[in-house]
Scaffold this motif. Structure first.
Motif, PDB file in Angstrom:
ATOM      1  N   UNK A   1       0.764   2.250 -10.117  1.00 21.36           N
ATOM      2  CA  UNK A   1       1.041   0.906  -9.627  1.00 21.36           C
ATOM      3  C   UNK A   1       0.463  -0.151 -10.569  1.00 21.36           C
ATOM      4  N   UNK A   2       0.832  -1.402 -10.349  1.00 21.05           N
ATOM      5  CA  UNK A   2       0.294  -2.482 -11.179  1.00 21.05           C
ATOM      6  C   UNK A   2      -1.216  -2.587 -11.028  1.00 21.05           C
ATOM      7  N   UNK A   3      -1.713  -2.286  -9.806  1.00 17.54           N
ATOM      8  CA  UNK A   3      -3.159  -2.327  -9.564  1.00 17.54           C
ATOM      9  C   UNK A   3      -3.871  -1.224 -10.338  1.00 17.54           C
ATOM     10  N   UNK A   4      -3.321  -0.012 -10.287  1.00 20.50           N
ATOM     11  CA  UNK A   4      -3.912   1.111 -11.015  1.00 20.50           C
ATOM     12  C   UNK A   4      -3.824   0.897 -12.524  1.00 20.50           C
ATOM     13  N   UNK A   5      -2.722   0.310 -12.964  1.00 19.14           N
ATOM     14  CA  UNK A   5      -2.526  -0.014 -14.388  1.00 19.14           C
ATOM     15  C   UNK A   5      -3.644  -0.939 -14.870  1.00 19.14           C
ATOM     16  N   UNK A   6      -3.901  -2.027 -14.125  1.00 20.11           N
ATOM     17  CA  UNK A   6      -4.942  -2.980 -14.513  1.00 20.11           C
ATOM     18  C   UNK A   6      -6.322  -2.352 -14.441  1.00 20.11           C
ATOM     19  N   UNK A   7      -6.561  -1.548 -13.407  1.00 19.77           N
ATOM     20  CA  UNK A   7      -7.864  -0.912 -13.226  1.00 19.77           C
ATOM     21  C   UNK A   7      -8.185   0.009 -14.405  1.00 19.77           C
ATOM     22  N   UNK A   8      -7.204   0.765 -14.841  1.00 19.93           N
ATOM     23  CA  UNK A   8      -7.404   1.675 -15.971  1.00 19.93           C
ATOM     24  C   UNK A   8      -7.755   0.907 -17.241  1.00 19.93           C
ATOM     25  N   UNK A   9      -7.045  -0.183 -17.491  1.00 18.98           N
ATOM     26  CA  UNK A   9      -7.302  -0.982 -18.701  1.00 18.98           C
ATOM     27  C   UNK A   9      -8.670  -1.641 -18.635  1.00 18.98           C
TER      28      UNK A   9
ATOM     29  N   UNK B   1      -6.357   7.521 -21.219  1.00 17.74           N
ATOM     30  CA  UNK B   1      -4.940   7.141 -21.289  1.00 17.74           C
ATOM     31  C   UNK B   1      -4.669   6.459 -22.634  1.00 17.74           C
ATOM     32  N   UNK B   2      -4.375   7.241 -23.660  1.00 19.17           N
ATOM     33  CA  UNK B   2      -4.105   6.629 -24.968  1.00 19.17           C
ATOM     34  C   UNK B   2      -3.060   5.506 -24.880  1.00 19.17           C
ATOM     35  N   UNK B   3      -1.961   5.750 -24.138  1.00 16.17           N
ATOM     36  CA  UNK B   3      -1.026   4.662 -23.833  1.00 16.17           C
ATOM     37  C   UNK B   3      -0.929   4.528 -22.326  1.00 16.17           C
ATOM     38  N   UNK B   4      -1.158   3.330 -21.829  1.00 16.76           N
ATOM     39  CA  UNK B   4      -1.183   3.119 -20.392  1.00 16.76           C
ATOM     40  C   UNK B   4       0.225   2.860 -19.852  1.00 16.76           C
ATOM     41  N   UNK B   5       0.727   3.820 -19.097  1.00 18.80           N
ATOM     42  CA  UNK B   5       2.043   3.689 -18.483  1.00 18.80           C
ATOM     43  C   UNK B   5       1.944   2.967 -17.142  1.00 18.80           C
ATOM     44  N   UNK B   6       3.122   2.661 -16.595  1.00 18.61           N
ATOM     45  CA  UNK B   6       3.223   1.986 -15.301  1.00 18.61           C
ATOM     46  C   UNK B   6       4.563   2.348 -14.674  1.00 18.61           C
ATOM     47  N   UNK B   7       4.597   2.409 -13.355  1.00 15.55           N
ATOM     48  CA  UNK B   7       5.811   2.853 -12.666  1.00 15.55           C
ATOM     49  C   UNK B   7       7.028   2.019 -13.072  1.00 15.55           C
ATOM     50  N   UNK B   8       8.181   2.680 -13.055  1.00 21.31           N
ATOM     51  CA  UNK B   8       9.465   2.068 -13.395  1.00 21.31           C
ATOM     52  C   UNK B   8       9.539   1.559 -14.838  1.00 21.31           C
ATOM     53  N   UNK B   9       8.610   2.023 -15.670  1.00 21.43           N
ATOM     54  CA  UNK B   9       8.564   1.644 -17.083  1.00 21.43           C
ATOM     55  C   UNK B   9       8.366   0.135 -17.262  1.00 21.43           C
ATOM     56  N   UNK B  10       7.910  -0.540 -16.216  1.00 23.37           N
ATOM     57  CA  UNK B  10       7.628  -1.963 -16.341  1.00 23.37           C
ATOM     58  C   UNK B  10       6.363  -2.131 -17.174  1.00 23.37           C
ATOM     59  N   UNK B  11       6.410  -2.979 -18.184  1.00 23.05           N
ATOM     60  CA  UNK B  11       5.305  -3.140 -19.123  1.00 23.05           C
ATOM     61  C   UNK B  11       4.858  -1.774 -19.658  1.00 23.05           C
ATOM     62  N   UNK B  12       5.809  -0.935 -19.934  1.00 21.49           N
ATOM     63  CA  UNK B  12       5.520   0.394 -20.475  1.00 21.49           C
ATOM     64  C   UNK B  12       6.717   0.889 -21.289  1.00 21.49           C
ATOM     65  N   UNK B  13       7.477  -0.047 -21.870  1.00 20.00           N
ATOM     66  CA  UNK B  13       8.739   0.317 -22.512  1.00 20.00           C
ATOM     67  C   UNK B  13       8.732   0.090 -24.017  1.00 20.00           C
TER      68      UNK B  13
END
Length: 526
Positions: free
Chosen positions: A279-287, A213-225
């Protein structure tokens, strides 16, 4: 990585200034005094007053059988010669329970509210004259408050030009930053990206390196904008345009450019195919697992990200860089309101007691207060050796909560980060550098309504999910366009539909309040 170190880093990330052995005192600063015996409480003749505070979701506070007998409360009383009659309300209940307290027989001497004088919990109470104007008291008895608190924060706790609240504030309302794996960037041979095109080229180079994931996205563009910030079309922000106060996504050309960039990122595999449901959990897990190259997060979390990613990828190096600039040369994410909490004095309080309360709050900005709230009690949580404080950091979750509670009692101060503890951590100076240098030069301004517009409650699908998500209606169309289910060129139609579904009512109320200066704050872009 030891468990206690994670706890220490987690503390750094909390909003209430909670962050993190020795500190050297510069010439001219006061040395730590032994102070009263730990937990000794107030002395005869102490100033007695009642105060209502939020628990701020702190487990230590929630579990306390009698908050007035807590050792940290007793120590605060001893340091300030006060007798505090303290009531704590769970954060989730503040908006419901505080109005009841303010209209009952047990109206406290001091109340804490989230936000400023026009917050939802206060709802007309300042206008109704329930609280005391504080200008004269602050000028006469609170020199530290007057000197230290920024003008923007005073404005948020004022009504019709008079100060009613004492704020706990943010010196830097630009809190979010752009994170990057600099070890990966070094492998690409590319410099730190400055523009959106540079940013895309770095992501493409990360993709060639095999980054999932070159750029880590997150649902609703929260912390992904980050791209919406570059084009100044953050979906939760408002601006004045042709005499109307409208959402920034009304800037059709820039909005379509930003969506096109995100669509390109999806098509080139620079973001996950399922980006809309991460989700926020998946976002953190990926990072944390080392699968992300760039992401967006609060700057206070830098050391935590370094520790967590380093556990998965020992050679990893994580840093915060300037966000990519857009067509206007500016960049960054949405600026936050300057005020986090504020404190109001019951109008019925005597002048003598009010003076004592003001002096109590003024003490909060003293060296003694900073030392107590940051490090605790000498001989208990820290020791002093040769002018250097050696602090015993929390070893367990319970100890972390206890440290957080002590800092909750630091009622008025800069909540951006706990600087004294942060300085003591390996890499702590990097965090402060990011906040003071990188983030101070970026951030998108906004027209903020405190309290929120009434129309938001009538049309929730058109209301921004504050503080950092676009309205659900807008998110749905942006996602559909990125997946190719709607043409991006149809964005003007989206604006028309927004207006017809209730957006006009939102715009009318926003415009009316803006021109009447009713509960409006204008944050300027950096």
């Amino acid at each position: 990585m030891k468990k206690w170190f994670y706890l220490m880093l987690t503390t750094l990330m909390t909003l209430a200034g909670c962050s993190f052995p020795g500190i050297t005192h510069s010439p001219g600063t006061s040395k730590p005094s032994p102070g009263p015996t730990a937990g000794s409480g107030s002395s005869p003749g102490a100033l007695s007053f009642s105060i209502v505070l939020s628990t701020a979701s702190n487990n230590y506070a929630a579990k306390s059988p009698d908050i007035e007998k807590d050792k940290w409360v007793k120590q605060l009383e001893a340091l300030t010669n006060t007798d505090l009659h303290m009531t704590m309300i769970p954060l989730k209940d503040v908006d419901k329970r505080l109005p009841v307290l303010l209209t009952g027989d047990d109206f406290p001497d001091v109340i804490q509210t989230v936000g400023g004088a026009s917050s939802a919990a206060m709802s007309g109470t300042v206008e109704a004259g329930l609280f005391m104007p504080l200008d004269d008291l602050i000028r006469t008895y609170a020199p530290r408050l007057l000197e230290r608190i920024p003008e923007e924060a005073w404005k948020e706790t004022s009504y019709r030009g008079e100060i009613y609240g004492i704020p706990a504030w943010l010196d830097n309302p630009s809190r979010r930053g752009t994170y990057i794996r600099t070890d990966l960037l070094k492998q690409t041979g590319l410099p730190v990206p400055r523009t959106v095109d540079d940013f895309l080229n770095v992501l493409r180079a990360f993709k060639k390196l095999g980054v999932e994931n070159p750029y880590q996205m997150r649902e609703n563009f929260k912390y992904a904008d980050v791209i919406f910030g570059a084009y100044d079309v953050l979906g939760y922000q408002f601006e004045l345009k042709d005499g109307e106060v409208v959402p920034k996504f009304f800037e059709t050309k820039r909005m379509m450019q930003a969506i096109s960039v995100y669509k390109l990122m999806l098509e080139e595999g620079l973001i996950a195919k399922n980006f809309a449901t991460v989700s926020s959990t998946a976002y953190a897990r990926s990072i944390y697992s080392g699968k992300a190259g760039v992401w967006t997060a609060n700057a206070a979390g830098l050391l935590d990200f370094r520790a967590q990613v380093g556990d998965s990828v020992p050679e990893a190096k994580v840093d915060i860089i300037p966000s990519p600039a857009g067509p206007d040369g500016k960049k960054g994410y949405g600026l936050y309101s300057s005020v986090i909490n504020s404190y109001y004095i019951n109008k019925q309080v005597s002048k003598e007691k009010a003076i004592g309360i003001i002096r109590f709050f003024d003490w909060m900005l003293s060296d003694e207060a900073e030392r107590f709230f940051s490090f605790g009690i000498p001989g208990d949580t820290y020791t002093l050796n040769g002018g250097i404080i050696h602090y015993r950091f929390p070893q367990t979750k319970d100890e972390q909560d206890e440290q957080g509670f002590r800092e909750l009692l630091w009622l008025s101060h800069d909540l951006t980060i706990n600087r004294e503890r942060t300085k003591l951590l390996p890499g702590g100076e990097d965090v402060l550098q990011a906040i003071d240098s990188t983030l101070s030069g970026e951030g998108r301004g906004n027209i903020v309504f405190i309290p929120d517009l009434d129309a938001f409650n009538i049309y929730p699908e058109l209301a921004p999910n504050n503080p950092n998500q676009p309205p659900p209606f807008i998110v749905d169309h942006m996602v559909r366009m990125m997946y190719g289910k709607e043409p991006i060129s149809d964005w003007p139609k989206v604006i028309q539909e927004y207006r017809s579904r209730g957006g006009d009512a939102i715009i009318q109320e926003a415009t009316k309040r803006y021109h009447a200066n009713e509960g409006v704050m204008v944050l300027q872009s950096r």
